[in-house]
Design a protein around this motif. Structure first.
Motif, PDB file in Angstrom:
ATOM      1  N   GLY A   1       0.821  -1.194   0.000  1.00 57.31           N
ATOM      2  CA  GLY A   1       0.000   0.000   0.000  1.00 57.31           C
ATOM      3  C   GLY A   1       0.857   1.247   0.000  1.00 57.31           C
ATOM      4  O   GLY A   1       1.982   1.259   0.509  1.00 57.31           O
TER       5      GLY A   1
ATOM      6  N   PHE B   1       0.381   5.222   1.111  1.00 60.62           N
ATOM      7  CA  PHE B   1      -0.522   6.066   1.882  1.00 60.62           C
ATOM      8  C   PHE B   1       0.051   7.475   1.982  1.00 60.62           C
ATOM      9  O   PHE B   1       1.235   7.656   2.278  1.00 60.62           O
TER      10      PHE B   1
ATOM     11  N   GLN C   1      -3.418  -7.421  11.604  1.00 63.39           N
ATOM     12  CA  GLN C   1      -3.863  -6.305  10.764  1.00 63.39           C
ATOM     13  C   GLN C   1      -3.855  -5.012  11.572  1.00 63.39           C
ATOM     14  O   GLN C   1      -3.458  -3.953  11.070  1.00 63.39           O
TER      15      GLN C   1
ATOM     16  N   ARG D   1      -0.347  -3.749  11.830  1.00 64.50           N
ATOM     17  CA  ARG D   1       0.052  -3.236  10.509  1.00 64.50           C
ATOM     18  C   ARG D   1      -0.450  -1.806  10.328  1.00 64.50           C
ATOM     19  O   ARG D   1       0.295  -0.903   9.945  1.00 64.50           O
ATOM     20  N   GLU D   2      -1.736  -1.581  10.576  1.00 61.46           N
ATOM     21  CA  GLU D   2      -2.327  -0.261  10.399  1.00 61.46           C
ATOM     22  C   GLU D   2      -1.717   0.763  11.347  1.00 61.46           C
ATOM     23  O   GLU D   2      -1.453   1.907  10.956  1.00 61.46           O
TER      24      GLU D   2
ATOM     25  N   ASN E   1       4.948  -2.674   2.611  1.00 62.25           N
ATOM     26  CA  ASN E   1       4.778  -4.022   2.092  1.00 62.25           C
ATOM     27  C   ASN E   1       4.895  -4.957   3.295  1.00 62.25           C
ATOM     28  O   ASN E   1       5.884  -5.662   3.447  1.00 62.25           O
TER      29      ASN E   1
ATOM     30  N   ALA F   1      -6.774  -7.285   5.466  1.00 59.04           N
ATOM     31  CA  ALA F   1      -7.559  -6.514   4.509  1.00 59.04           C
ATOM     32  C   ALA F   1      -6.889  -5.164   4.250  1.00 59.04           C
ATOM     33  O   ALA F   1      -5.940  -4.789   4.939  1.00 59.04           O
ATOM     34  N   GLU F   2      -7.415  -4.440   3.284  1.00 60.23           N
ATOM     35  CA  GLU F   2      -6.914  -3.095   3.001  1.00 60.23           C
ATOM     36  C   GLU F   2      -7.336  -2.176   4.149  1.00 60.23           C
ATOM     37  O   GLU F   2      -8.506  -2.148   4.537  1.00 60.23           O
ATOM     38  N   PRO F   3      -6.380  -1.421   4.705  1.00 60.28           N
ATOM     39  CA  PRO F   3      -6.730  -0.537   5.818  1.00 60.28           C
ATOM     40  C   PRO F   3      -7.641   0.608   5.383  1.00 60.28           C
ATOM     41  O   PRO F   3      -7.618   1.016   4.228  1.00 60.28           O
ATOM     42  N   LYS F   4      -8.419   1.120   6.319  1.00 61.50           N
ATOM     43  CA  LYS F   4      -9.267   2.286   6.076  1.00 61.50           C
ATOM     44  C   LYS F   4      -8.781   3.398   6.996  1.00 61.50           C
ATOM     45  O   LYS F   4      -8.730   3.228   8.218  1.00 61.50           O
TER      46      LYS F   4
ATOM     47  N   ARG G   1      -6.858   5.588  11.924  1.00 64.89           N
ATOM     48  CA  ARG G   1      -7.384   4.333  11.376  1.00 64.89           C
ATOM     49  C   ARG G   1      -8.851   4.220  11.768  1.00 64.89           C
ATOM     50  O   ARG G   1      -9.245   4.599  12.870  1.00 64.89           O
TER      51      ARG G   1
END
Length: 146
Positions: free
Chosen positions: A2, A4, A60, A63-64, A82, A90-93, A143
């Motif tokens: 990702g 960001f 996760q 990670r975020e 990476n 999942a993809e972070p929001k 997050r």
């Protein structure tokens, strides 16, 4: 992987950082450790105003938090990560705080009308980087948990 974006003129000031460039990699690693984030299997490199993070995160959530702890530092415009998550992820929001925002307003915008009371979910999801639900600032990236 990702990529960001962050606002490089705002954030935690670390030794060696300026509005022109991010702090050195060792200072970023110290910042992660300060927040109690397990970054033992994480490699950090800094190229100008970009932080590159590779390795493995235990969850996760970690990670975020690694992404926002590194990105919410002065001089950081971008985090390229990476990080593999044990068990997948999942993809972070994320949400970038705007002038006039508070966690209740953000919760209602993210979760829907009448959900302002979910502000505490956002606060808890951003601990230990956030110490108090009323202490957020424009440009800070938070997050947003499911």
């Amino acid at each position: 992987m990702g990529v960001f974006d962050f606002i490089k003129e705002v954030g935690e000031k670390l030794f060696g950082a300026s509005e022109a460039q991010a702090a050195p990699a060792d200072k970023i690693k110290e910042e992660l450790k300060k927040h109690g984030l397990d970054a033992g299997d994480v490699d950090v490199k800094v190229e100008g105003d970009t932080i590159k993070i590779n390795g493995t995160a235990p969850s996760q959530e970690v990670r975020e938090k690694i992404i926002i702890a590194a990105g919410n530092t002065l001089g950081t415009a971008k985090v390229e990560e990476n990080l593999k998550v044990e068990g997948g992820g999942a993809e972070p929001k994320f949400y970038t705080v705007k002038k006039g925002d508070n966690l209740s307003k953000i919760a209602e915008a993210q979760y829907g009308k009448g959900k302002a009371n979910r502000y505490n979910d956002i606060f808890e999801a951003n601990k230990p980087m956030l110490k108090h639900p009323d202490k957020i600032y424009p440009g800070q990236v938070l997050r947003i948990p499911d």
